[in-house]
Design a protein around this motif. Structure first.
Motif, PDB file in Angstrom:
ATOM      1  N   VAL A  15      12.437  -1.274 -10.672  1.00  0.00           N
ATOM      2  CA  VAL A  15      12.207  -0.355 -11.785  1.00  0.00           C
ATOM      3  C   VAL A  15      12.232   1.104 -11.358  1.00  0.00           C
ATOM      4  O   VAL A  15      12.159   1.994 -12.208  1.00  0.00           O
ATOM      5  N   ALA A  16      12.324   1.372 -10.053  1.00  0.00           N
ATOM      6  CA  ALA A  16      12.414   2.750  -9.565  1.00  0.00           C
ATOM      7  C   ALA A  16      12.995   2.725  -8.167  1.00  0.00           C
ATOM      8  O   ALA A  16      12.767   1.790  -7.407  1.00  0.00           O
ATOM      9  N   ASP A  17      13.741   3.769  -7.825  1.00  0.00           N
ATOM     10  CA  ASP A  17      14.369   3.863  -6.507  1.00  0.00           C
ATOM     11  C   ASP A  17      14.628   5.334  -6.234  1.00  0.00           C
ATOM     12  O   ASP A  17      15.507   5.946  -6.841  1.00  0.00           O
ATOM     13  N   ASP A  18      13.839   5.929  -5.311  1.00  0.00           N
ATOM     14  CA  ASP A  18      14.020   7.356  -5.015  1.00  0.00           C
ATOM     15  C   ASP A  18      13.234   7.692  -3.757  1.00  0.00           C
ATOM     16  O   ASP A  18      12.570   6.816  -3.167  1.00  0.00           O
ATOM     17  N   THR A  19      13.283   8.953  -3.364  1.00  0.00           N
ATOM     18  CA  THR A  19      12.459   9.386  -2.236  1.00  0.00           C
ATOM     19  C   THR A  19      10.991   9.370  -2.651  1.00  0.00           C
ATOM     20  O   THR A  19      10.666   9.472  -3.846  1.00  0.00           O
ATOM     21  N   PRO A  20      10.071   9.230  -1.690  1.00  0.00           N
ATOM     22  CA  PRO A  20       8.651   9.263  -2.053  1.00  0.00           C
ATOM     23  C   PRO A  20       8.268  10.517  -2.833  1.00  0.00           C
ATOM     24  O   PRO A  20       7.547  10.437  -3.830  1.00  0.00           O
ATOM     25  N   HIS A  21       8.758  11.685  -2.399  1.00  0.00           N
ATOM     26  CA  HIS A  21       8.411  12.937  -3.079  1.00  0.00           C
ATOM     27  C   HIS A  21       8.931  12.939  -4.511  1.00  0.00           C
ATOM     28  O   HIS A  21       8.220  13.335  -5.445  1.00  0.00           O
ATOM     29  N   ALA A  22      10.174  12.492  -4.691  1.00  0.00           N
ATOM     30  CA  ALA A  22      10.763  12.513  -6.031  1.00  0.00           C
ATOM     31  C   ALA A  22      10.044  11.547  -6.968  1.00  0.00           C
ATOM     32  O   ALA A  22       9.869  11.840  -8.156  1.00  0.00           O
ATOM     33  N   LEU A  23       9.627  10.402  -6.464  1.00  0.00           N
ATOM     34  CA  LEU A  23       8.914   9.444  -7.320  1.00  0.00           C
ATOM     35  C   LEU A  23       7.582  10.000  -7.791  1.00  0.00           C
ATOM     36  O   LEU A  23       7.189   9.802  -8.944  1.00  0.00           O
ATOM     37  N   LEU A  24       6.873  10.686  -6.913  1.00  0.00           N
ATOM     38  CA  LEU A  24       5.598  11.273  -7.321  1.00  0.00           C
ATOM     39  C   LEU A  24       5.815  12.464  -8.257  1.00  0.00           C
ATOM     40  O   LEU A  24       5.007  12.713  -9.152  1.00  0.00           O
ATOM     41  N   ALA A  25       6.889  13.192  -8.045  1.00  0.00           N
ATOM     42  CA  ALA A  25       7.151  14.358  -8.896  1.00  0.00           C
ATOM     43  C   ALA A  25       7.592  13.951 -10.291  1.00  0.00           C
ATOM     44  O   ALA A  25       7.246  14.618 -11.275  1.00  0.00           O
ATOM     45  N   ASP A  80       0.844  -1.186   0.000  1.00  0.00           N
ATOM     46  CA  ASP A  80       0.000   0.000   0.000  1.00  0.00           C
ATOM     47  C   ASP A  80       0.883   1.241   0.000  1.00  0.00           C
ATOM     48  O   ASP A  80       1.812   1.359   0.805  1.00  0.00           O
ATOM     49  N   ARG A  81       0.611   2.175  -0.895  1.00  0.00           N
ATOM     50  CA  ARG A  81       1.434   3.383  -0.988  1.00  0.00           C
ATOM     51  C   ARG A  81       1.423   4.186   0.306  1.00  0.00           C
ATOM     52  O   ARG A  81       2.436   4.781   0.680  1.00  0.00           O
ATOM     53  N   ALA A  82       0.296   4.228   1.005  1.00  0.00           N
ATOM     54  CA  ALA A  82       0.220   5.011   2.238  1.00  0.00           C
ATOM     55  C   ALA A  82       1.200   4.481   3.280  1.00  0.00           C
ATOM     56  O   ALA A  82       1.782   5.253   4.052  1.00  0.00           O
ATOM     57  N   GLU A  83       1.398   3.161   3.309  1.00  0.00           N
ATOM     58  CA  GLU A  83       2.344   2.572   4.254  1.00  0.00           C
ATOM     59  C   GLU A  83       3.774   2.987   3.906  1.00  0.00           C
ATOM     60  O   GLU A  83       4.559   3.346   4.786  1.00  0.00           O
ATOM     61  N   ALA A  84       4.105   2.936   2.619  1.00  0.00           N
ATOM     62  CA  ALA A  84       5.446   3.332   2.187  1.00  0.00           C
ATOM     63  C   ALA A  84       5.690   4.813   2.476  1.00  0.00           C
ATOM     64  O   ALA A  84       6.736   5.196   3.020  1.00  0.00           O
ATOM     65  N   TRP A  85       4.728   5.653   2.125  1.00  0.00           N
ATOM     66  CA  TRP A  85       4.882   7.099   2.312  1.00  0.00           C
ATOM     67  C   TRP A  85       4.937   7.445   3.799  1.00  0.00           C
ATOM     68  O   TRP A  85       5.577   8.414   4.192  1.00  0.00           O
ATOM     69  N   GLY A  86       4.257   6.666   4.638  1.00  0.00           N
ATOM     70  CA  GLY A  86       4.227   6.960   6.057  1.00  0.00           C
ATOM     71  C   GLY A  86       5.501   6.601   6.796  1.00  0.00           C
ATOM     72  O   GLY A  86       5.762   7.134   7.878  1.00  0.00           O
ATOM     73  N   LEU A  87       6.321   5.721   6.234  1.00  0.00           N
ATOM     74  CA  LEU A  87       7.481   5.222   6.964  1.00  0.00           C
ATOM     75  C   LEU A  87       8.824   5.464   6.286  1.00  0.00           C
ATOM     76  O   LEU A  87       9.832   5.610   6.958  1.00  0.00           O
ATOM     77  N   ALA A  88       8.858   5.461   4.963  1.00  0.00           N
ATOM     78  CA  ALA A  88      10.131   5.291   4.265  1.00  0.00           C
ATOM     79  C   ALA A  88      10.823   6.589   3.879  1.00  0.00           C
ATOM     80  O   ALA A  88      10.182   7.570   3.517  1.00  0.00           O
ATOM     81  N   ASP A  89      12.163   6.552   3.932  1.00  0.00           N
ATOM     82  CA  ASP A  89      12.990   7.603   3.356  1.00  0.00           C
ATOM     83  C   ASP A  89      13.133   7.402   1.852  1.00  0.00           C
ATOM     84  O   ASP A  89      13.216   8.355   1.093  1.00  0.00           O
ATOM     85  N   ARG A  90      13.211   6.133   1.447  1.00  0.00           N
ATOM     86  CA  ARG A  90      13.320   5.754   0.045  1.00  0.00           C
ATOM     87  C   ARG A  90      12.268   4.716  -0.270  1.00  0.00           C
ATOM     88  O   ARG A  90      11.915   3.891   0.580  1.00  0.00           O
ATOM     89  N   VAL A  91      11.787   4.771  -1.487  1.00  0.00           N
ATOM     90  CA  VAL A  91      10.832   3.773  -1.969  1.00  0.00           C
ATOM     91  C   VAL A  91      11.428   3.106  -3.196  1.00  0.00           C
ATOM     92  O   VAL A  91      11.861   3.786  -4.138  1.00  0.00           O
ATOM     93  N   VAL A  92      11.466   1.784  -3.161  1.00  0.00           N
ATOM     94  CA  VAL A  92      11.917   0.986  -4.293  1.00  0.00           C
ATOM     95  C   VAL A  92      10.692   0.311  -4.888  1.00  0.00           C
ATOM     96  O   VAL A  92       9.945  -0.360  -4.171  1.00  0.00           O
ATOM     97  N   VAL A  93      10.450   0.519  -6.171  1.00  0.00           N
ATOM     98  CA  VAL A  93       9.304  -0.094  -6.840  1.00  0.00           C
ATOM     99  C   VAL A  93       9.790  -1.332  -7.585  1.00  0.00           C
ATOM    100  O   VAL A  93      10.769  -1.274  -8.343  1.00  0.00           O
ATOM    101  N   MET A  94       9.081  -2.432  -7.368  1.00  0.00           N
ATOM    102  CA  MET A  94       9.448  -3.702  -7.978  1.00  0.00           C
ATOM    103  C   MET A  94       8.301  -4.185  -8.851  1.00  0.00           C
ATOM    104  O   MET A  94       7.147  -4.207  -8.429  1.00  0.00           O
ATOM    105  N   MET A  95       8.610  -4.581 -10.081  1.00  0.00           N
ATOM    106  CA  MET A  95       7.618  -5.121 -11.010  1.00  0.00           C
ATOM    107  C   MET A  95       8.233  -6.295 -11.754  1.00  0.00           C
ATOM    108  O   MET A  95       9.371  -6.197 -12.241  1.00  0.00           O
ATOM    109  N   SER A  96       7.483  -7.377 -11.822  1.00  0.00           N
ATOM    110  CA  SER A  96       7.912  -8.567 -12.575  1.00  0.00           C
ATOM    111  C   SER A  96       9.327  -8.993 -12.208  1.00  0.00           C
ATOM    112  O   SER A  96      10.122  -9.373 -13.062  1.00  0.00           O
ATOM    113  N   GLY A  97       9.643  -8.927 -10.908  1.00  0.00           N
ATOM    114  CA  GLY A  97      10.921  -9.412 -10.432  1.00  0.00           C
ATOM    115  C   GLY A  97      12.090  -8.477 -10.603  1.00  0.00           C
ATOM    116  O   GLY A  97      13.227  -8.850 -10.304  1.00  0.00           O
ATOM    117  N   ARG A  98      11.849  -7.260 -11.073  1.00  0.00           N
ATOM    118  CA  ARG A  98      12.934  -6.306 -11.301  1.00  0.00           C
ATOM    119  C   ARG A  98      12.664  -5.001 -10.541  1.00  0.00           C
ATOM    120  O   ARG A  98      11.505  -4.594 -10.386  1.00  0.00           O
TER     121      ARG A  98
END
Length: 308
Positions: free
Chosen positions: A203-213, A183-201
């Motif tokens: 695909v994104a790694d940045d701060t929550p704010h930067a990923l949304l921007a 759940d995105r709310a859980e990631a945004w509520g706790l994390a300094d960095r968010v890593v997005v994983m799709m199909s085993g890879r």
């Protein structure tokens, strides 16, 4: 330490001879809280098992410095008191018997569960059990704490309460935390960095704010809630409802095709010549079939080569 507490290079992980995690490069440093976010079946829990050393690499390497503790998604509790369950975990780690009670109680207090200490786990609710399970991991004082979907199967109120209470205990300057969430709310509520994983890879790694921007791809943007989609010349424009406003002089003219009631607002789905948008308005809002003019402020733009 100056380098990462944990680092994976070219990590591939397989289950039943089928490769699930592909060529992952990942690192986490002291003091960081990193959330691994992705759709069901993306390989998040498999990656966490590989980082913890529970699953041997099919290819690549994992290097960890210090002690690593993994709290599984569905950690079973023994048929004893909440405090005894935490003490058992400490015993497994070789903590001297004379230290276990104080450390167990301190961890339960950190998870707002000290009042549960002498209760048998059979009498606890799902949310209370989860707090005891997490207290076992926190009590270990590991250098790297890995949490696999700590909020799964909790109702909204229990999840929100635990999300508030867990942020303090897991975050210290000397420890790194990696948690799998869906759940995105859980990631945004706790994390300094968010890593997005799709199909085993990854695909994104940045701060929550930067990923949304600036999401790096249309697929990542859509996963992060960019539900509106427009064609603007050779560009694909993806928007979140927050990027769209009702404006009588707005560029886009459309028709309301759906109304979705929210707690204190209404989300409108609007079809226009250039595509579709979602916008949130206060009640009562326009009816289905109403004409609206909308303006887009923000959003993510991708060149034609980035989408079909």
């Amino acid at each position: 330490m100056s380098g990462p507490l944990l680092q994976a290079r070219g990590l591939c992980l397989a289950r039943r001879r089928s490769e699930i995690v592909h060529d992952v490069d990942f690192a986490v440093r002291e003091g960081e809280v990193v959330a691994i976010l992705g759709p069901n079946g993306a390989g998040k829990s498999t990656l966490l098992a590989g980082l913890a050393g529970e699953l041997a690499p099919h290819m690549g390497t994992v290097t960890a410095h210090g002690r690593v503790a993994l709290a599984h998604q569905n950690g079973a509790l023994a048929a004893r008191s909440a405090r005894a369950n935490v003490e058992v975990a400490l015993a497994w780690w070789g903590v001297p018997a004379g230290e276990r009670r104080a450390r167990a109680m301190r961890a339960l207090e950190q998870l707002s569960a000290a009042d549960l200490a002498e209760r048998q786990v059979a009498t606890l609710s799902g949310g209370q059990r989860r707090r005891v399970h997490l207290a076992r991991a926190v009590a270990l004082n590991a250098d790297l704490l890995l949490l696999d979907e700590p909020f799964t199967a909790l109702d909204v109120s229990a999840r929100d309460a635990l999300l508030d209470d867990i942020s303090g205990p897991v975050r210290t300057s000397a420890r790194a935390v990696v948690l799998v969430v869906h759940d995105r709310a859980e990631a945004w509520g706790l994390a300094d960095r968010v890593v997005v994983m799709m199909s085993g890879r990854l695909v994104a790694d940045d701060t929550p704010h930067a990923l949304l921007a600036a999401p790096p791809s249309p697929d990542v943007a859509r996963f992060l809630g960019f539900s509106g989609e427009l064609r603007d010349g050779d560009e694909l424009v993806l928007t979140r409802p927050a990027h769209v406003v009702v404006d009588p002089s707005g560029r886009y003219e459309g028709t309301v095709t759906r109304r979705v009631m929210q707690e204190d607002a209404i989300r409108l789905d609007v079809r226009c010549e250039q595509g579709r948008l979602q916008v949130v308005v206060p009640p009562p809002g326009p009816d289905v079939g109403s004409a609206l003019r909308l303006a887009v402020v923000g959003g993510a733009r991708f060149a034609s080569a980035s989408h079909p």
